[in-house]
Design a protein around this motif. Structure first.
Motif: not given
Length: 314
Positions: A1-5, A252-253, A245-247, A221-225
């Protein structure tokens, strides 16, 4: 899982920074000796719209000379530097009332930080490296120097950093990407300070900022971002389009909103731009949580809200 701010002006507001309209008040004072420019800003929806008109004076028909345009651009930068001076004079980034829950232990939990802010709050006061963190520090990919020079408490300097080359990701340091550049960034063609109309075209003309946008989309775009958005009012059509576009390309975002209006913040910019309102595409962003309280409250002893925020990382 990737966590982005992703942060907007409302993030820096927690440390006394200006929101756009507050900065505009300072700008109008600086433009008082320049009647035409003062009227242009005062009669526009915001100072960025005014700057867009000035840069396209032939199309907008307002007749701003190159000298006047430079005066306006310089005045905007001076307002940002005034804010930076105040931010730099802070002793630290700790929020008033912080106890066990520290913002400086919260921010390093993200795999990457993206910001629309051009102020120097993070450069002055934030480094991801501390004993409880997985990082040895933070850095600004493609900027020289990549690691901001540490400042002594209360020290304020006007710094200038130049664009270099984005190298392979440093796994030991937390990357910070300023999607709209920064007040002190320059390259061979001038400033990397994205304000005014035509932001997308300007970003596309700057290889570093164009690459930042691509990196932002790669993270999403990473899985479960999981994307946490703090203090962004959804008034930037280019950023909004990237989010939509990303969603759409990554089901899974998920998005967690931190804003006084929570997920309803997506409607703010859209309402201001149309006479007959309909929900914008950003309203469909998959919401996995929201916090409507200020960070000063959440990190100042509000255990209930703090635990809600921390579930983002579960």
């Amino acid at each position: 899982m990737t966590h982005v701010l992703l942060t907007g002006a409302g993030f820096t507001r927690n440390w006394g920074g200006w929101l756009a309209k507050e900065l505009e008040g300072d700008l109008l004072a600086r433009l008082a000796p320049h009647e035409q420019l003062r009227r242009l800003v005062q009669n526009s929806e915001n100072y960025e719209e005014a700057l867009g008109k000035a840069r396209n004076s032939g199309y907008s028909g307002i007749g701003v000379s190159p000298e006047q345009l430079k005066t306006l651009e310089d005045a905007i930068k001076e307002s940002f530097w005034a804010m930076n001076m105040a931010l730099g004079q802070r002793v630290s980034m700790y929020l008033a009332g912080e106890s066990k829950r520290s913002i400086l232990e919260f921010l390093p939990k993200f795999d990457a930080i993206f910001t629309l802010n051009q102020d120097l709050l993070l450069e002055f006061h934030y480094n991801a490296g501390h004993p409880a963190s997985r990082w040895i520090g933070s850095y600004y990919p493609g900027i020289e120097p990549e690691v901001a020079t540490p400042l002594s408490p209360g020290e304020v300097v006007r710094i200038e950093r130049r664009v270099g080359t984005i190298r392979a990701l440093d796994p030991k340091r937390q990357p910070i990407y300023k999607l709209h550049g920064s007040v002190e960034w320059v390259d061979g063609s001038g400033s990397l300070f994205v304000v005014g109309g035509g932001k997308e075209a300007y970003i596309q003309s700057k290889p570093l900022l164009r690459q930042y946008s691509e990196i932002f989309m790669e993270y999403l775009s990473r899985p479960n971002a999981r994307l946490m958005i703090i203090g962004y009012g959804f008034a930037d059509e280019y950023i909004n389009r990237l989010l939509v576009e990303a969603s759409q390309s990554n089901p899974t975002m998920g998005v967690f909103h931190v804003h006084p209006e929570g997920r309803d913040a997506v409607h703010r910019g859209a309402r201001a731009r149309v006479a007959i309102y309909s929900a914008p595409p950003t309203a469909s962003l998959p919401c996995i949580g929201e916090s409507r309280r200020l960070l000063t409250t959440t990190f100042g002893g509000d255990a209930l809200e703090f635990e809600k925020l921390m579930r983002f990382f579960v």
